[in-house]
Design a protein around this motif. Structure first.
Motif, PDB file in Angstrom:
ATOM      1  N   LEU A 301       4.549  29.874  16.017  1.00  0.00           N
ATOM      2  CA  LEU A 301       5.727  29.779  16.883  1.00  0.00           C
ATOM      3  C   LEU A 301       5.318  29.780  18.351  1.00  0.00           C
ATOM      4  N   LEU A 302       4.325  30.626  18.683  1.00  0.00           N
ATOM      5  CA  LEU A 302       3.830  30.673  20.053  1.00  0.00           C
ATOM      6  C   LEU A 302       3.225  29.332  20.439  1.00  0.00           C
ATOM      7  N   ARG A 303       2.474  28.681  19.503  1.00  0.00           N
ATOM      8  CA  ARG A 303       1.876  27.391  19.799  1.00  0.00           C
ATOM      9  C   ARG A 303       2.944  26.314  19.977  1.00  0.00           C
ATOM     10  N   ASP A 304       3.945  26.307  19.089  1.00  0.00           N
ATOM     11  CA  ASP A 304       4.983  25.275  19.182  1.00  0.00           C
ATOM     12  C   ASP A 304       5.820  25.426  20.463  1.00  0.00           C
ATOM     13  N   ARG A 305       6.109  26.676  20.848  1.00  0.00           N
ATOM     14  CA  ARG A 305       7.007  26.888  21.995  1.00  0.00           C
ATOM     15  C   ARG A 305       6.296  26.723  23.332  1.00  0.00           C
ATOM     16  N   TYR A 306       5.041  27.132  23.420  1.00  0.00           N
ATOM     17  CA  TYR A 306       4.391  27.158  24.734  1.00  0.00           C
ATOM     18  C   TYR A 306       3.259  26.135  24.872  1.00  0.00           C
ATOM     19  N   ARG A 307       3.095  25.203  23.918  1.00  0.00           N
ATOM     20  CA  ARG A 307       2.062  24.170  24.071  1.00  0.00           C
ATOM     21  C   ARG A 307       2.400  23.304  25.286  1.00  0.00           C
ATOM     22  N   GLY A 308       1.444  23.113  26.139  1.00  0.00           N
ATOM     23  CA  GLY A 308       1.608  22.309  27.348  1.00  0.00           C
ATOM     24  C   GLY A 308       2.221  23.062  28.517  1.00  0.00           C
TER      25      GLY A 308
END
Length: 495
Positions: A301-308
């Motif tokens: 979830l952290l990767r999906d929400r804060y990628r980029g």
């Protein structure tokens, strides 16, 4: 990544601790029990040595006694022979005198009875001298003298016959004149003189042979006495050593019984430790799944929400964490599978073909995607847990599909009978297993390739090994293949 490595390390550390403790106890018990076998062998060897020595001495004594008794018999026969020669010599002298006496009696009273007796005695005299010549033939000197004696006897018989013929033809006076010439007495004296010479020689020979016979008898008695003494000493020492050895072996047997009891208790303790360890691995694997699923979910979830939205390093760190959580999940799942391998039902008669079909149905999608060909004949009935036997086939076929070469996978499953077991062979045309790695592929978490080349945690063959060995069989990689792998395992056949 850190979480995955930590759980793996905890599990391996616990296994190492238990194995180390068990090994120390086994070494302690075995240390006292190990000398028992060499002890028994040493006592047995010494006891047999004593008996063999006694038997050898008895044999040597028997041979020596036989030869000595044989020599004694020969000496006694020589003595008897010499005594017979001496007796025959003086019998010959007596017979010669009897012939002369009968001759004189016939001259005085020309009775035909005297003539008949005289002729019989003359014939007997020649027979005796011939026999004496044969008896004295063992000595060249005596043989020469016996020939002279034979000539003398013949001359005496000729003269006696001449006197008798003269008495019958010319009368008493002519026969008396012939007797008075003294030629007959002269011949008789010559015979007696030769007999005395031969008697002196035979008496000396008799004395020598008697002494030799006496010495042979003494030597025989000495050999018998000495040999009997040695045999008695050897047998006594053997009996004493047997008693001593039996006493020592009785003590050793007591130590062996105590050691076996300790090993039995140690085996029970080892069984309890293994059961506790398997229970811990099962519980730890099962209980870690939920928190790990939560960690993996939040990291994703952290990767999906804060990628980029963060810098590139943060994105890489988050990707590493997601990858580590996935690998940790795979390790825990495989650990759970491995722990379940020791928690099966008791072996029962199972159709191996049905277990193989179950495994192929689970892998049907992989088989279709990779165009895999599985070739097998009719499989036998074996004693096994049907589910676990299916897992063995599934792991082996899955490995063959995973490590295939440039050609589509081809898997051949063969069987053969070895004593009371069935031997299964799973051959493929894949990349194979190097000879130096063929023993370590059955250990837990052993990987021969990088993760970017082939996926997996390296626990499949370890599970196969645990299942097969639990069923009383063994599993190995058959060496000597140029390409592909040939993994074989045995299972007990049904009665």
């Amino acid at each position: 990544m850190a979480v995955g490595q930590g759980s793996h390390g905890i599990y391996v550390l616990l296994v190492a601790d238990v194995q180390s403790a068990v090994t120390d106890e086994v070494a302690t018990v075995s240390g006292s029990a190990a000398p028992l076998s060499p002890l028994s062998s040493r006592y047995s060897a010494r006891i047999w040595s004593c008996f063999v020595l006694a038997v050898m001495v008895a044999l040597i004594m028997g041979v020596s006694c036989y030869r000595s008794i044989q020599q004694l018999i020969d000496r006694e026969q020589s003595v008897a022979h010499t005594q017979a020669v001496i007796e025959e010599l003086w019998t010959l002298v007596s017979a010669s005198k009897d012939v002369v006496l009968l001759e004189r009696s016939y001259v005085l009273t020309p009775d035909s009875e005297y003539e008949t007796l005289m002729r019989s005695e003359s014939a007997d005299l020649e027979t005796r001298v011939a026999m004496l010549k044969q008896l004295a033939g063992d000595s060249q000197v005596e043989s020469s003298r016996s020939e002279g004696l034979e000539r003398g006897v013949k001359s005496l018989n000729s003269f006696v016959m001449k006197v008798v013929d003269t008495r019958r033809a010319a009368g008493l006076q002519a026969a008396t004149a012939l007797i008075q010439t003294g030629y007959g007495i002269h011949l008789l004296q010559q015979i007696e003189q030769r007999v005395r010479l031969m008697d002196a020689t035979e008496q000396n020979l008799l004395a020598q042979r008697s002494r030799a016979a006496q010495n042979a008898g003494i030597r025989t008695l000495q050999i018998i006495a000495f040999g009997s003494l040695v045999v008695i000493v050897c047998m006594s020492f053997s009996a004493w050593y047997v008693r001593y050895s039996l006493s020592a072996l009785r003590i050793s047997s007591g130590e062996l019984i105590r050691s076996h009891a300790q090993l039995h208790e140690l085996n029970k303790e080892l069984g309890r430790s293994n059961a506790e360890l398997e229970q811990f691995a099962y519980s730890a694997s099962h209980d870690l799944q939920e928190p790990l699923r939560m960690v993996a979910s939040y990291v994703q979830l952290l990767r999906d929400r804060y990628r980029g939205r963060l810098d590139s390093d943060a994105d890489d760190f988050i990707d590493f964490a997601v990858d580590g959580a996935k690998r940790m999940k795979s390790l825990i799942n495989d650990l759970l599978v491995y722990s379940r391998a020791g928690r099966s039902h008791e072996p029962q008669p199972v159709e191996a073909g049905e277990a193989l079909e179950w495994a192929l149905s689970n892998l049907s999608l992989r088989v279709a995607e990779t165009h895999t060909t599985v070739v097998h004949g009719k499989l036998p009935r074996v004693m096994a847990d049907p589910t676990q036997l299916g897992e063995v086939f599934q792991n082996l076929i899955e490995n063959a599909i995973k490590f295939h070469g440039s050609e589509p996978p081809r898997i051949e499953i063969g069987i053969s009978r070895i004593d009371g077991n069935w031997l299964f062979s799973v051959k493929d045309n894949g990349i194979g297993i190097a000879r130096e790695h063929q023993s370590r592929v059955f250990q837990m978490f052993q990987r021969l390739h990088r993760r970017d080349e082939y996926s997996g945690t390296g626990i499949g063959l370890a599970v196969c090994r645990k299942i097969v060995e639990r069923h009383g069989g063994r599993i190995w990689v058959e060496p000597g293949k140029d390409s592909g792998a040939d993994i074989r395992f045995t299972l007990p056949a049904t009665a």
